[in-house]
Enzyme design. Structure first.
Site, PDB file in Angstrom:
ATOM      1  CG  ASP A   1      -1.868   1.137   1.279  1.00 38.96           C
ATOM      2  OD1 ASP A   1      -2.734   1.194   0.392  1.00 38.96           O
ATOM      3  OD2 ASP A   1      -1.771   1.967   2.198  1.00 38.96           O
TER       4      ASP A   1
ATOM      5  CD  GLU B   1      -2.144   2.545  -3.615  1.00 42.90           C
ATOM      6  OE1 GLU B   1      -3.196   3.148  -3.853  1.00 42.90           O
ATOM      7  OE2 GLU B   1      -1.692   2.379  -2.457  1.00 42.90           O
TER       8      GLU B   1
END
Length: 493
Positions: free
Chosen positions: A202, A239
């Protein structure tokens, strides 16, 4: 069963919304385990689970215990059972690892906020208002991955402010502090030793604050090196929501990175029924940029994910257009990710809760496995045909996905992460046509984005139809192929 080095087809599950096994209204780990046969039949080879660790929020992206399991989702034994049964079916498990920030309720931050003398003070980024002003970092421009413009936040009893890029409830960790790095590596190794196959990372471009982004590249190299001590084949997907030249340095450390620009391009040309973005030319150039950093890069492709308006809503639920989007995703190079429910045409728009609505297994009150933690606004039995209705419908979106996925896995050229893609000569914006090559093998891929029949003419066209999504698509002559509306054809020798 042998597990592939890297999965060819991945599936993102927002855990809370996928399948409820115990009737409490919340999707859980045992619910996912019960659906492994479904995922295997669809052709999935890896599952990305959104965060499963304890957290005060519904989405779990603000972790309070990196070693635990959110009680709403089950127990550690439940997770180990899921791992075991997934591996037995040749399905890998990828955990969402949130190490850019913690929850403000995490013990590290609770201690850090007690004052400058706290041994945990340097676990986070604290600065005085004067320092923040002097550095010119008090405000920032909104970006696609965070709209926060004022990332410095006050804490009770503190004159200094802490940095929280996404929200005041998510303070950023300070990865320049050696104990933080070691703690992160220990967390990753713990899950890998348990059998997890890799991590979705993330906010991978925000491990360091934006004014120190260059430090991220070495961090991910070091992270990978540490993880490979446990699993040499560890899979790491980042990401990194940015342009290709900004993504490329992350391939130094990461196996794969998500291609957000491609996602937006696929949405645009499918909705407009015209290739206004020169899709293949742009993709080929971007792949060359990635390859300069790492020739073995993996381009993680997708239509949408848990942060974006669902492709079903982008395309207004039109089955023809949803099939075109899938045709493109599963014939382009890369590693496709399916966001749970895309194979049904699920709908959803911001705010975020409504792009994370419960999966539709069956009809309304008869659907005992459906999560009930929220009242859906977009994806209901009256707006989206549940899986039960699509399973035995030959032309359903679900069966279209299934056919495409199984074709991709059966064809070495189409299913490869690597090889070349190049546009075929074409002046018709209703068409997307390209070659894909792997070693000495080559296929031609023809897409009709529009509602009208379109012909494509080229000399030396391969003559064997390997895949055709519409029966009406056919050769008119040896060098002329007629493409039915919204169709895709793959040709080979």
């Amino acid at each position: 069963m042998k597990i592939l080095t890297h999965p060819r087809i991945c599936y993102e599950i927002f855990v809370r919304s996928f399948c409820d096994s115990n009737g409490d209204g919340i999707g859980d780990l045992n619910g996912i385990r019960s659906k492994l046969p479904y995922l295997q039949e669809l052709g999935v080879e890896a599952i990305w689970l959104t965060p499963i660790q304890p957290s005060p929020s519904y989405h779990k992206y603000d972790v309070v215990d990196y070693y635990g399991i959110e009680p709403e989702y089950g127990t550690l034994d439940d997770f180990k059972q899921l791992l075991s049964e997934a591996h037995a079916r040749g399905i890998k498990i990828i955990l969402d690892l949130v190490i850019n920030h913690t929850s403000v309720r995490h013990p590290w931050f609770v201690e850090s906020a007690k004052g400058k003398a706290s041994p945990y003070r340097n676990y986070y980024n604290w600065k005085s208002p004067d320092e923040i002003e002097a550095l010119g970092i008090a405000t920032r421009e909104a970006t696609p991955d965070t709209w926060e413009r004022k990332p410095w936040h006050s804490a009770v009893g503190n004159t200094e402010k802490y940095y929280g890029l996404f929200w005041k409830g998510m303070p950023d960790l300070n990865c320049d502090h050696p104990p933080v790095r070691q703690a992160i590596y220990a967390i990753g190794k713990y899950w890998l030793k348990m059998g997890v196959d890799g991590f979705r990372l993330d906010a991978a471009r925000h491990i360091y604050p934006e004014w120190e982004e260059y430090k991220n590249y070495d961090f991910w190299v070091e992270f990978r090196t540490e993880m490979q001590k446990v699993n040499p084949q560890v899979y790491l997907v980042g990401e990194v929501w940015n342009a290709a030249d900004k993504i490329a340095p992350y391939f130094r450390g990461l196996t794969a990175n998500f291609n957000f620009d491609l996602s937006l391009a696929l949405q645009k040309i499918t909705a407009e029924e015209r290739d206004t973005v020169h899709l293949v030319v742009t993709l080929a150039k971007n792949r060359q940029v990635f390859a300069q950093t790492n020739p073995r890069f993996i381009d993680a492709t997708m239509l949408t994910n848990h942060d974006q308006t669902r492709i079903g809503s982008v395309l207004h639920g039109k089955l023809t257009h949803l099939k075109v989007a899938a045709n493109l995703l599963f014939t382009l190079p890369g590693q496709p990710y399916v966001y749970y429910g895309e194979e049904l045409g699920m709908l959803g728009q911001k705010p975020d809760e409504f792009i994370r609505e419960p999966f539709l297994w069956g009809y309304r009150q008869h659907d005992r496995e459906r999560a009930r933690w929220m009242k859906p606004k977009y994806s209901k039995s009256v707006t989206v045909a549940p899986l039960a209705a699509q399973l035995n419908e030959a032309d359903s979106l679900y069966n279209h996905y299934k056919r495409l996925i199984h074709f991709r896995k059966s064809n070495a050229v189409i299913g490869s992460f690597y090889g070349q893609i190049e546009p075929l000569p074409n002046r018709n914006p209703r068409l997307v046509v390209f070659k894909r090559r792997l070693a000495d093998q080559e296929v031609w891929v023809l897409h009709n984005l529009s509602s009208t029949t379109v012909t494509y003419t080229a000399p030396f066209m391969p003559t064997e139809v390997l895949l055709s999504t519409e029966p009406a698509s056919c050769f008119e002559k040896v060098d002329v192929f007629s493409l039915a509306p919204f169709s895709c054809v793959v040709l080979g020798e």
